[in-house]
Design a protein around this motif. Sequence first.
Motif, PDB file in Angstrom:
ATOM      1  N   PHE A 109       3.450 -72.441  28.183  1.00  0.00           N
ATOM      2  CA  PHE A 109       2.511 -73.562  27.626  1.00  0.00           C
ATOM      3  C   PHE A 109       2.462 -73.357  26.081  1.00  0.00           C
ATOM      4  N   SER A 119       4.110 -77.374  24.521  1.00  0.00           N
ATOM      5  CA  SER A 119       3.375 -77.904  23.069  1.00  0.00           C
ATOM      6  C   SER A 119       4.101 -77.750  21.095  1.00  0.00           C
ATOM      7  N   ALA A 144      -4.668 -72.724  28.678  1.00  0.00           N
ATOM      8  CA  ALA A 144      -2.844 -72.689  28.750  1.00  0.00           C
ATOM      9  C   ALA A 144      -2.752 -73.416  30.365  1.00  0.00           C
ATOM     10  N   THR A 145      -4.564 -73.235  30.475  1.00  0.00           N
ATOM     11  CA  THR A 145      -4.413 -73.746  32.252  1.00  0.00           C
ATOM     12  C   THR A 145      -5.090 -74.880  32.209  1.00  0.00           C
ATOM     13  N   THR A 200      -6.130 -78.739  30.574  1.00  0.00           N
ATOM     14  CA  THR A 200      -5.957 -79.911  30.295  1.00  0.00           C
ATOM     15  C   THR A 200      -7.054 -80.883  29.836  1.00  0.00           C
TER      16      THR A 200
END
Length: 493
Positions: free
Chosen positions: A22, A26, A94-95, A97
Amino acid sequence: MSTQKQGEGVSLEAQKDAIQAFAARSNLTVSQWFEEKETAAKSGRPIFNAMLKELRRGRATGLIMHKIDRSARNLRDWATIHELSDTGIDVHFATETLDFRSRGGRLTADIQAVIAADYIRNLREECIKGLQGRLRQGLYPFRAPIGYLDNGRGKPKTPDPIKAPLIRKLFELYASGQHSLRTLQTESQRIGLTNLAGHKLSLHGVETILNNPFYTGLIEIKRTGVTYPGNHTPIISARLFKDVQDIKSGKSGPKLTRHNHLFMGLFRCGHCSGPMSPEKQKGQVYYRCQRPLCPTKTLREDVIEGQVLQALCDLQIDQAEAQRLEDLWLSEAEKNAHRDHLRSLELRLAETEARLNRLTDLLIDGSVDKDTFNERKKSLTLERERLREGIAKTPQLDERRRNQQQFLELMKTLAGLYEIAKPPEKRVLVENVFSNRRVMGKSVELEPQKWLRNAESTMPVPLGEQQRHRDRTLDTLLDLIKQPQEIAERRGH
């Protein structure tokens, strides 16, 4: 990040990989990692708090977590994460959206956080139900205490063949009245009793063992105070456990602290009924009444022991007296007394069980509070187990007659057995053979216990507490004759 035991079972390595991926997508740089070992269901986690402290100091501009439920299993910590965002710190998952900086993203995260908090509450309730179910089945769903072995889920604990006898020995030593907790700790090291980690027992560890009714077959949950009957095999009797608790609470005379004096707590002053306290001076032990103005003077321990030995000689019986007592015990009176004793135990057991049932009704009616209920239930449950043991151990007439014949043979050499006994054995004999042990001037008054007086008169079978005195005496005498080699060594010294 949190441990694999939490959530869906994702390992720490997998969580770390997801966070790194992630961050790479980003264009973020991870400056420091925090791996939380404590459950997120509780607030006040040390690593979590350390991370917050670093963020508030400005050591980083943002925070990346694996999932919302890694942080939101309690709403207090979730509110803290909200505060971080309000102060300008970027919060990422991280998981997930979602954009935590937008209103919609925050709302979505809040909903997921509430669901996660509800999930952990429900999971906790289901775990508690499962634990209580095991406990009601008599199974202990936690790590076995010292002296027992774990056998997997759904199976009762079993006595450790090595440590269980040492646990029993620890209780017996303390019940003898010859040990304080500190001297018992030393004795535990001598006999090789260790804690679960294999280290020597601490003072607190010794006291924890002595306070644990698990060794009698009961399960007590300290946090709630609730007691359950267990399916595991007891290591000690309920009677022995009660004796230990009485000594610890001061109900069975003074406890020793530094010196294991032979007659500590056994004799009282014949003038004022005060305790005769031992003092060691110039290698000799003296017993003195500590009350002011009492005319009783000091008396040496060896002088007291000489008079005890003479009293035991006087109690010894010859062959003719042994035959007379045996004829008396074979009479119809013994059968009636034996039956009455057993019936008395059964009635007391029924009364105790009825009191347990009434206690539950009192709790339901609100007449007693939960703490009082738990304390009384524990006491009554121990009493019930003690009575059950008494009934189970009451011998049949044939076995009783064999015990009586052994006892008569031992009573023929009572003084000799006392001479070869070790100090704890001597104490048991003196305490259970003599009552009203008093010092008058330079002499000692020793009155035989009621069970001995009854044996010489018309009541051949002692009952209740007198039965206990007799049984303890018989057990001690029998132990003394079990090891001929050890007895020979004692006589040699």
